[in-house]
Design an enzyme around this catalytic site. Sequence first.
Site, mmCIF file in Angstrom:
data_model
loop_
_atom_site.group_PDB
_atom_site.id
_atom_site.type_symbol
_atom_site.label_atom_id
_atom_site.label_comp_id
_atom_site.label_asym_id
_atom_site.label_seq_id
_atom_site.Cartn_x
_atom_site.Cartn_y
_atom_site.Cartn_z
ATOM 1 N N SER A 193 0.975 -1.193 -0.052
ATOM 2 C CA SER A 193 0.132 0.207 -0.020
ATOM 3 C C SER A 193 0.915 1.351 0.235
ATOM 4 O O SER A 193 0.230 2.282 -0.129
ATOM 5 C CB SER A 193 -0.979 0.151 1.309
ATOM 6 N N HIS A 245 -2.513 -2.802 -5.953
ATOM 7 C CA HIS A 245 -2.935 -2.521 -4.493
ATOM 8 C C HIS A 245 -4.389 -2.529 -4.517
ATOM 9 O O HIS A 245 -5.253 -1.710 -4.829
ATOM 10 C CB HIS A 245 -2.668 -0.934 -4.297
ATOM 11 N N GLU A 258 -5.536 -0.102 -7.425
ATOM 12 C CA GLU A 258 -4.465 0.673 -7.949
ATOM 13 C C GLU A 258 -3.446 0.015 -8.667
ATOM 14 O O GLU A 258 -2.695 -1.138 -8.144
ATOM 15 C CB GLU A 258 -3.653 1.412 -6.723
ATOM 16 N N ASN A 284 -3.177 6.143 -0.268
ATOM 17 C CA ASN A 284 -2.685 6.408 1.017
ATOM 18 C C ASN A 284 -1.974 7.718 1.141
ATOM 19 O O ASN A 284 -1.854 8.057 2.376
ATOM 20 C CB ASN A 284 -1.674 5.346 1.470
#
Length: 297
Positions: free
Chosen positions: A119, A140, A152, A190
């Site tokens: 992540s 991800h 992702e 993130n």
Amino acid sequence: MNKNIVVIGAGTMGNGIAHTFAQTGFKVNLVDVSQEALDKGLATITKNLDRIISKGNLTEEQKSETLNNISTFTNLADCASNADLIVEAATENLDLKLKIFKQMDELAPANCILATNTSSISITKIASVTNRADKVIGMHFMNPVPIMKLVEIIKGYSTSKETFDTIYEMSKTLGKVPTEVNDYPGFVANRILMPMINEAIETLYNGVAGVEEIDTVMKLGMAHPMGPLQLADFIGLDVCLAILNVMYDGFKNPKYAPNPLLVNMVTAGKLGVKSGEGFYDYSESRKAENVSKMFLK
């Protein structure tokens, strides 16, 4: 691309990734260091399939087919020789991931794509320990994997267009919405989410408001399905800390520095749902289940 998938890690993300591939018709070899971890992962997959059946979105026959598509192994060497794709979903720890990718590179056939569910950690750095940097990529997934649509797709510096296109199309086959992202700390999800969670912790730390009050403002005022502190518990406070540290190290920007309260909670073993206590109390199993059910309506 053929349909032989290896997933490394039977924890929350790994069993969700295995579930998703298997339910779509892929043959999945699920790998973890212990049979106990594998059994727990399979139990979670079975429970989640039963939830989908209860909502009328899956048949018992499809559940059986999904489970039959999954084989379990405690040694990667026993199941990697015919893999078309290996997805690593181990703990968010750089040294561990580098060790696993060296092993993946040694054991997998030359045409096999190596993906990581990291992540936040650099795909380029992970690829650097292999002899196939062009075939290393980030996938991800979001938690819970069977429910959440986003993936992702992160390109490392040397990731080839062919590798990217293969994984992009495969993600669509899984019923996901793949989104192209470049290789910078935290990627997109993130890089935006973790500073928000960190700021929510800062707000609590400074005594501006309590846990439930902060979450209520974000849920009712910003239409978030979960408040940031409850979401942090759901993700795992140790994971939040690890991601913030990666971004702080990568950008050298104080806005990514983890709040002292987060550091202390992780040090004390208060990690959220998985430890039974974080910003909220999950000592009763019913309370922990209610958090996951927020995604499963």
